[in-house]
Design a protein around this motif. Structure first.
Motif, PDB file in Angstrom:
ATOM      1  N   VAL A 592     -11.815  -0.867   3.540  1.00  0.00           N
ATOM      2  CA  VAL A 592     -12.094  -0.718   2.110  1.00  0.00           C
ATOM      3  C   VAL A 592     -11.153   0.301   1.497  1.00  0.00           C
ATOM      4  O   VAL A 592     -10.590   0.098   0.413  1.00  0.00           O
ATOM      5  N   GLU A 593     -10.974   1.410   2.188  1.00  0.00           N
ATOM      6  CA  GLU A 593     -10.082   2.457   1.696  1.00  0.00           C
ATOM      7  C   GLU A 593      -8.650   1.942   1.586  1.00  0.00           C
ATOM      8  O   GLU A 593      -7.928   2.264   0.631  1.00  0.00           O
ATOM      9  N   THR A 594      -8.240   1.129   2.535  1.00  0.00           N
ATOM     10  CA  THR A 594      -6.858   0.641   2.558  1.00  0.00           C
ATOM     11  C   THR A 594      -6.584  -0.383   1.471  1.00  0.00           C
ATOM     12  O   THR A 594      -5.557  -0.328   0.789  1.00  0.00           O
ATOM     13  N   TYR A 595      -7.509  -1.319   1.289  1.00  0.00           N
ATOM     14  CA  TYR A 595      -7.202  -2.475   0.439  1.00  0.00           C
ATOM     15  C   TYR A 595      -7.917  -2.511  -0.904  1.00  0.00           C
ATOM     16  O   TYR A 595      -7.444  -3.180  -1.831  1.00  0.00           O
ATOM     17  N   ALA A 605       1.689 -11.675  -7.173  1.00  0.00           N
ATOM     18  CA  ALA A 605       2.416 -12.189  -6.014  1.00  0.00           C
ATOM     19  C   ALA A 605       2.647 -11.137  -4.947  1.00  0.00           C
ATOM     20  O   ALA A 605       2.570 -11.432  -3.749  1.00  0.00           O
ATOM     21  N   GLU A 606       2.916  -9.888  -5.347  1.00  0.00           N
ATOM     22  CA  GLU A 606       3.264  -8.856  -4.372  1.00  0.00           C
ATOM     23  C   GLU A 606       2.067  -8.103  -3.814  1.00  0.00           C
ATOM     24  O   GLU A 606       2.227  -7.148  -3.036  1.00  0.00           O
ATOM     25  N   SER A 607       0.854  -8.515  -4.162  1.00  0.00           N
ATOM     26  CA  SER A 607      -0.338  -7.765  -3.761  1.00  0.00           C
ATOM     27  C   SER A 607      -0.832  -8.174  -2.376  1.00  0.00           C
ATOM     28  O   SER A 607      -1.077  -9.346  -2.111  1.00  0.00           O
ATOM     29  N   ARG A 608      -1.012  -7.175  -1.498  1.00  0.00           N
ATOM     30  CA  ARG A 608      -1.653  -7.405  -0.201  1.00  0.00           C
ATOM     31  C   ARG A 608      -3.172  -7.302  -0.327  1.00  0.00           C
ATOM     32  O   ARG A 608      -3.901  -7.951   0.411  1.00  0.00           O
ATOM     33  N   PHE A 612      -6.345  -9.764   1.055  1.00  0.00           N
ATOM     34  CA  PHE A 612      -7.526  -9.281   1.773  1.00  0.00           C
ATOM     35  C   PHE A 612      -8.813  -9.674   1.059  1.00  0.00           C
ATOM     36  O   PHE A 612      -9.784 -10.091   1.698  1.00  0.00           O
ATOM     37  N   VAL A 613      -8.850  -9.562  -0.260  1.00  0.00           N
ATOM     38  CA  VAL A 613     -10.098  -9.865  -0.958  1.00  0.00           C
ATOM     39  C   VAL A 613     -10.424 -11.348  -0.888  1.00  0.00           C
ATOM     40  O   VAL A 613     -11.607 -11.728  -0.831  1.00  0.00           O
ATOM     41  N   GLU A 614      -9.423 -12.211  -0.877  1.00  0.00           N
ATOM     42  CA  GLU A 614      -9.695 -13.642  -0.711  1.00  0.00           C
ATOM     43  C   GLU A 614     -10.312 -13.907   0.670  1.00  0.00           C
ATOM     44  O   GLU A 614     -11.273 -14.673   0.793  1.00  0.00           O
ATOM     45  N   LEU A 615      -9.750 -13.281   1.694  1.00  0.00           N
ATOM     46  CA  LEU A 615     -10.308 -13.437   3.033  1.00  0.00           C
ATOM     47  C   LEU A 615     -11.710 -12.852   3.115  1.00  0.00           C
ATOM     48  O   LEU A 615     -12.592 -13.398   3.795  1.00  0.00           O
ATOM     49  N   LEU A 616     -11.937 -11.748   2.409  1.00  0.00           N
ATOM     50  CA  LEU A 616     -13.238 -11.101   2.448  1.00  0.00           C
ATOM     51  C   LEU A 616     -14.307 -11.973   1.792  1.00  0.00           C
ATOM     52  O   LEU A 616     -15.424 -12.072   2.303  1.00  0.00           O
ATOM     53  N   GLU A 617     -13.980 -12.599   0.675  1.00  0.00           N
ATOM     54  CA  GLU A 617     -14.952 -13.495   0.035  1.00  0.00           C
ATOM     55  C   GLU A 617     -15.350 -14.627   0.972  1.00  0.00           C
ATOM     56  O   GLU A 617     -16.531 -14.958   1.105  1.00  0.00           O
ATOM     57  N   PRO A 689       1.085 -14.783   8.759  1.00  0.00           N
ATOM     58  CA  PRO A 689       2.465 -14.336   8.982  1.00  0.00           C
ATOM     59  C   PRO A 689       2.636 -12.903   8.486  1.00  0.00           C
ATOM     60  O   PRO A 689       2.033 -12.500   7.482  1.00  0.00           O
ATOM     61  N   PRO A 690       3.434 -12.108   9.162  1.00  0.00           N
ATOM     62  CA  PRO A 690       3.609 -10.707   8.748  1.00  0.00           C
ATOM     63  C   PRO A 690       4.350 -10.601   7.426  1.00  0.00           C
ATOM     64  O   PRO A 690       5.011 -11.540   6.979  1.00  0.00           O
ATOM     65  N   GLY A 691       4.232  -9.429   6.800  1.00  0.00           N
ATOM     66  CA  GLY A 691       4.900  -9.178   5.533  1.00  0.00           C
ATOM     67  C   GLY A 691       6.375  -8.908   5.711  1.00  0.00           C
ATOM     68  O   GLY A 691       6.977  -9.221   6.757  1.00  0.00           O
ATOM     69  N   ALA A 692       6.966  -8.303   4.689  1.00  0.00           N
ATOM     70  CA  ALA A 692       8.411  -8.066   4.687  1.00  0.00           C
ATOM     71  C   ALA A 692       8.842  -7.157   5.818  1.00  0.00           C
ATOM     72  O   ALA A 692       9.957  -7.273   6.330  1.00  0.00           O
ATOM     73  N   GLU A 693       7.982  -6.243   6.220  1.00  0.00           N
ATOM     74  CA  GLU A 693       8.292  -5.344   7.322  1.00  0.00           C
ATOM     75  C   GLU A 693       7.362  -5.628   8.491  1.00  0.00           C
ATOM     76  O   GLU A 693       6.211  -6.032   8.300  1.00  0.00           O
TER      77      GLU A 693
END
Length: 819
Positions: A592-595, A605-608, A612-617, A689-693
């Motif tokens: 919760v603190e992270t996301y 588009a650039e939001s991580r 997370f919130v879509e997966l959480l729902e 898939p992982p992000g840019a880094e």
């Protein structure tokens, strides 16, 4: 020597491949229309001038309304004939003769719903002048078919089929299909019936809230008793997920399918910077290739309109004339009821009150099938409606015959289609309306589609009129299936249309519809038992309230907003349980603190955090309801794309009978369920898939996309040539810039803004809009997808009025009478 032979062989194969590709390209290009020159067409009374502006948008000018619609039919068919042909085939249940047995379930469904017969009824009810206009359009389409012989669109060459002549009823069948896609109760009632047999009707009722703070109506006591005493094993356990798969097939062919989501809002002269009214509209439909809409301007003596038309349907459905603009959204009205019918021992009758019975009627349809023999199907009905068992039963493995499951009790569908539709007359009268009152009256001829007709006048006035006809029920609310064997529950006719909600010039200067509840709960007519989520409408209202005066650019900016109030509700609900979740699972709270803690709900588009919130729902659906619903959970989740859902109500109120996990001996508190969902969302995030880094979670643009499927999407080798996309998109199911996906299939967007319009009645030259892809349906045309990047960026282009802007003409085509 061997090397030389091999080299020559490869060279020949390469040359053959190049020749084949060049041949396909040549066949596709030669089918494209002329944008400049002269074409002689028998059937015209006088020459018609077609001036093409940017994006190949035509302005058509004729000396009569007959010639104008003839020319519209010709011009639209020259770009979209294949799409038009598929749409009429879909509506009339004739896809299997083109695509083979796999489309038989769709054909059988629409033969049962009988949209083709409905179109013929509507044609017979129209006045001779309107029938003549439909005939003129059909003649124009047929003039193109005749002229294009030997250079038809590439799809016809691949399908090895030619187009049949166009008929006036074909246009009405397409209109009937589009109206049908705006009726949604069938799926909800079937889902309730399934869940009620699993967990009981009282608990199942909680899963069907009407709107924020409004629970579902009480389940009719006779239905409660029936399910308790006789329902198990007697009612056909129709799988709503199978219905979803069936109704999704048109979307895979690049055609519109059921799914409500549209925005339209009006600003009167009281709130605009210029003193003129403003209209914003973005109807949300399934993404497809070609685009669903076609832009054009039409002018003749005493007739001038511009906007977007449905290919295959004359006139303008959304747009403006010289005096007013109009847009459309879905009301989400309850115009369908499912009745349970008890069958007599002989299987030929159904029970009625007082021990009486009624014979089951049967009609027969023959469905042609490519590569096989015609399939003859029986379609049954009672006075309560059409029998569904035959089209929703499990597939047996035979030639896709979808038989009855053999159960004694029937499910029948009743729709508010007692009177023939006058939708074409409505659109013609709307195009010719000069006042808000005249436009509102015209909208009431739309009998079979319940829509919000949104109107903005050049004098600064605005209005809203609900179209369609509502059922006059006997007993019961229609929220859940009704006992057909009790006569008191039968429909008593239709509600008089003067009872339809309407509003003119509100003192606030603003009217908003976004599939939300648009009337007070105590309104004397029951319009809906299940509105869509109110979040888009609430966000529009907040953004409009934030501007003291509004301009057209503000309207366009709001159309591109991607802040989700539902996502904020998820954030706020979990933050409210901070102490409990910290105590239950410190690791879950770290997520919760992270996301979520400092996130504003922007589904950009650039939001991580958006990922997370879509997966959480989705994880919350599983954690909250999965233990009770088991394999039926996806059926409930699918309703979230249509209706305000129980998870949204739980996020708002924190109240639910489902917090406890019934599979464990303990009684779980909300914090435990949240912790499970947070952990599950984190696990699913790690699988993406992982992000840019390296090690960085993905942003929304990396995982969410929309594809624009063509009818040939699944064909080997050439499928990818015809379809467009996928392209990354932001937004979500509850953002103004919508990107609707199923909660159980989060990253495949199904429904998007099919076009955007900002109309400016004070100065029509400032009206702007865009399609998803482009005007043309031809695979190699430069106008096939030239609007895509503007659509993604929520940029509009000028819609023509009195022709293209000076210096913007790309060609002028003269259609002249001739042989």
């Amino acid at each position: 020597m061997l090397r030389l032979v091999l080299r020559w062989t490869l060279s020949i194969l390469l040359l053959l491949l190049i020749a084949g590709v060049a041949g396909v390209y040549w066949l596709g290009k030669r089918a494209e229309p002329l944008y400049d020159g002269t074409v002689a067409l028998p059937g015209l009374a006088a020459p018609v001038r077609v001036v093409y502006g940017p994006h190949a948008v035509p302005s058509i000018a004729a000396d009569s309304l007959h010639d104008l619609l003839f020319a519209q039919g010709y011009v639209v068919a020259s770009e979209r004939l294949w799409q038009m042909d598929l749409m009429r085939r879909l509506a009339s249940g004739r896809l299997a003769e083109l695509f083979g047995p796999k489309l038989l379930p769709v054909d059988r469904f629409f033969r049962t719903i009988a949209l083709g017969a409905e179109a013929r009824r509507s044609l017979a009810a129209l006045e001779p002048d309107d029938v003549a206009l439909l005939r003129a359009y059909a003649d124009g389409v047929n003039a193109y078919i005749a002229r294009s012989a030997g250079r038809l669109p590439l799809e016809y060459l691949i399908a090895r089929l030619g187009p049949e002549p166009w008929r006036p009823e074909d246009s009405l069948a397409i209109g009937a299909y589009m109206a049908w896609t705006q009726s949604f109760n069938l799926r909800g009632e079937l889902t309730f019936l399934r869940l009620a047999q699993r967990i009981g009707p009282t608990l199942a009722r909680e899963l069907f809230p009407v709107d924020e703070g409004l629970p579902a109506p009480l389940v009719e006591p006779e239905l409660v008793s029936y399910l308790a005493q006789r329902g198990a094993g007697r009612v056909a356990r129709v799988d709503p997920a199978r219905l979803d798969r069936l109704l999704a097939l048109p979307g895979r062919l690049g055609m519109p399918m059921q799914g409500p989501a549209s925005n339209a809002w009006l600003v009167s002269g009281l709130r605009s910077a210029t003193g003129g009214a403003l209209l914003a509209n973005d109807p949300h439909l399934a993404a497809s290739t070609p685009s669903i809409w076609y832009e054009l301007e039409l002018s003749a003596p005493q007739f001038h309109v511009a906007g977007a038309a449905l290919p295959g349907v004359p006139l303008i459905l959304i747009g403006h004339n010289a005096d007013l603009a109009w847009g459309i959204t879905s009301v989400i009205a309850d115009t369908q009821d499912v009745f349970i019918e008890q069958v007599t021992d002989d299987g030929a009758h159904v029970l009625r009150s007082g021990g009486e019975s009624e014979p089951i009627a049967t009609r027969w349809e023959s469905i042609a099938v490519k590569g096989g023999q015609p399939v003859r199907v029986a379609i049954r009905s009672t006075s309560r409606g059409l029998v569904l068992n035959d089209i929703l039963g499990e597939v047996t493995g035979s030639l896709m015959d979808l038989p009855d499951a053999g159960l004694e009790d029937l499910l029948v569908l009743r729709q508010a289609h007692d009177q023939p539709d006058l939708g074409f007359r409505a659109v013609r009268r709307l195009c010719q309306a000069r006042t808000l009152e005249a436009a509102m009256a015209a909208g009431l001829d739309m009998r079979h589609v319940s829509a919000n007709l949104m109107l903005a006048h050049r004098d600064g006035g605005i209005a809203w009129q609900m179209t369609g006809q509502l059922p006059q029920r006997g007993k019961g609310t229609g929220a859940f299936p009704l006992p057909g064997w009790i006569d008191a529950y039968a429909w008593q006719g239709l509600v008089p249309q003067e009872m339809n909600p309407a509003y003119v010039d509100p003192v606030t200067g603003i009217l908003i519809t976004a599939n939300n509840r648009s009337i007070a709960p105590d309104y004397p007519v029951r319009v809906s038992n299940a509105w869509s989520s109110p979040h888009r409408a609430q966000r529009i209202a907040a953004l409009l309230a934030g501007e003291p005066v509004l301009e057209a650019d503000d309207m366009a900016r709001i159309q591109g907003d991607r802040v989700s109030l539902r996502a904020r509700a998820v954030r706020d609900a979990v933050l409210a349980l901070e102490p409990e979740i910290r105590a239950e699972d410190a690791g879950a709270w770290e997520l919760v603190e992270t996301y979520l803690r400092d996130w504003d709900g922007a589904m950009i588009a650039e939001s991580r955090s958006a990922v997370f919130v879509e997966l959480l729902e989705s994880a919350l659906f599983q954690a909250l309801y999965g233990d009770e619903l088991g394999e039926d959970l996806p059926a409930l989740m699918s309703l979230a794309i249509v209706h305000y859902d129980p998870l949204a109500e739980t996020l708002r109120s924190s109240v639910s009978s489902f917090w406890d996990d019934v599979t464990t001996p303990e009684t779980e508190a909300p914090a435990e369920i949240w912790a499970r969902a947070l952990r599950a969302a984190s696990a699913r995030l790690a699988e993406l898939p992982p992000g840019a880094e390296a090690g960085e979670p993905p942003a929304l643009a990396l995982v969410r996309s929309v594809a624009f499927p063509h009818a040939f999407d699944g064909l080997p080798l050439v499928g990818g040539l015809f379809s467009a996309g996928p392209v990354a998109v932001g937004g979500s199911a509850d953002t103004i810039d919508v990107a609707k996906a199923l909660p159980q299939d989060l990253w495949r967007v199904l429904f998007v803004p099919s076009m955007r319009l900002v109309a400016t009645p004070g100065d029509w030259s400032q009206t702007r809009g865009s399609l998803t892809l482009g005007q043309s349906g031809h695979v190699f045309s430069p106008y096939r997808d030239d609007q895509l990047e503007d659509w993604r960026a929520v940029r509009g282009h000028a819609w023509p009025w009195k022709g293209p802007a000076e210096g913007a003409t790309i060609g002028e085509l003269l259609l002249s009478p001739g042989n």
